[in-house]
Design an enzyme around this catalytic site. Structure first.
Site, PDB file in Angstrom:
ATOM      1  N   GLY A  85       0.849  -1.184   0.000  1.00 44.62           N
ATOM      2  CA  GLY A  85       0.000   0.000   0.000  1.00 44.62           C
ATOM      3  C   GLY A  85       0.882   1.231   0.000  1.00 44.62           C
ATOM      4  NE  ARG A  86      -2.138   6.254  -0.813  1.00 38.07           N
ATOM      5  CZ  ARG A  86      -2.475   7.116   0.151  1.00 38.07           C
ATOM      6  NH1 ARG A  86      -1.628   8.008   0.586  1.00 38.07           N
ATOM      7  NH2 ARG A  86      -3.686   7.084   0.675  1.00 38.07           N
ATOM      8  CD  GLU A  89       3.880   6.379  -1.207  1.00 43.13           C
ATOM      9  OE1 GLU A  89       3.556   7.523  -0.800  1.00 43.13           O
ATOM     10  OE2 GLU A  89       3.311   5.817  -2.150  1.00 43.13           O
ATOM     11  CB  CYS A 115       2.436  -4.691  -2.403  1.00 45.93           C
ATOM     12  SG  CYS A 115       1.553  -3.530  -3.455  1.00 45.93           S
ATOM     13  CG  HIS A 116       3.964   0.026  -3.185  1.00 45.94           C
ATOM     14  ND1 HIS A 116       2.978  -0.663  -3.850  1.00 45.94           N
ATOM     15  CD2 HIS A 116       4.260   1.105  -3.963  1.00 45.94           C
ATOM     16  CE1 HIS A 116       2.671  -0.024  -4.973  1.00 45.94           C
ATOM     17  NE2 HIS A 116       3.438   1.039  -5.071  1.00 45.94           N
ATOM     18  CE1 TYR A 135       0.479  -3.276  -8.780  1.00 47.31           C
ATOM     19  CE2 TYR A 135       1.720  -1.281  -9.259  1.00 47.31           C
ATOM     20  CZ  TYR A 135       0.601  -2.077  -9.448  1.00 47.31           C
ATOM     21  OH  TYR A 135      -0.376  -1.680 -10.328  1.00 47.31           O
TER      22      TYR A 135
END
Length: 188
Positions: A85-86, A89, A115-116, A135
């Protein structure tokens, strides 16, 4: 009961937090969710819709982070999971995130990431020389971190299992659960 740690934050992909959280509990592991602060997190749903070049994002489930990164003693845990997800970050900027992650890599305890998550692991300086899924749009980021990118559903590199995104959950969790049970079985 052996304890597993999930490292995440706001805007994590809902399924990538909830699926491992519930799957680990189903197998008898105690699970803590850690975030930059102890609070109720808002997750997001990333979906793949026709006509979009990338995923879309909608509000997801609320889930409690029951411990802050600064209060985590990684030696209390047998494994760690880092959803995508985010959240990666910004959790990558927390110095305690790096401290926690580095412990699991240096002690070679099981790590599941998806993923991320590799962008956060890159900031913790643990990706060099590794092989990792992510991802697919993160291929350049994985390679810039000194790792080899593999477009796969359950990429195993030593004590780390990685995957592209939530559609890979069956393969990813199957590989992680096998690794976890070999390294830290639940004893009834």
């Amino acid at each position: 009961m052996p304890r597993v740690l999930i490292l995440t934050g706001d805007a994590a992909e809902s399924l990538e937090v909830m699926y491992p959280f519930q799957r680990l509990q189903e197998e008898g592991y105690d699970v803590d969710i850690a975030a930059p602060s102890k609070k109720v997190l808002r997750t997001v749903v990333h979906d793949f819709e026709p006509g979009f070049d990338t995923y879309t994002e909608k509000p997801g489930y609320r889930i409690e982070a029951n411990i802050a990164f600064k209060d985590v003693h990684p030696e209390d845990y047998v494994a760690v999971v880092i959803p995508g997800g985010r959240a990666p970050e910004y959790i990558r900027n927390d110095p305690d995130f790096a401290r926690i992650v580095q412990y699991f890599f240096h002690t070679e305890k099981p790590v599941a990431q998806i993923c991320h998550a590799p962008i956060a692991l890159a900031a913790a300086h643990v990706m060099t020389g590794r092989t990792s899924a992510a991802y697919p749009a993160l291929k350049a980021d994985v390679e810039a971190a000194g790792a080899t990118f593999v477009d796969g559903a359950a990429v195993i590199d030593g004590h780390m299992v990685s995957a592209r995104a939530w559609p890979d959950h069956p393969q990813w969790m199957r590989a992680f659960m096998k690794m976890l049970k070999e390294n830290a079985p639940v004893i009834p």
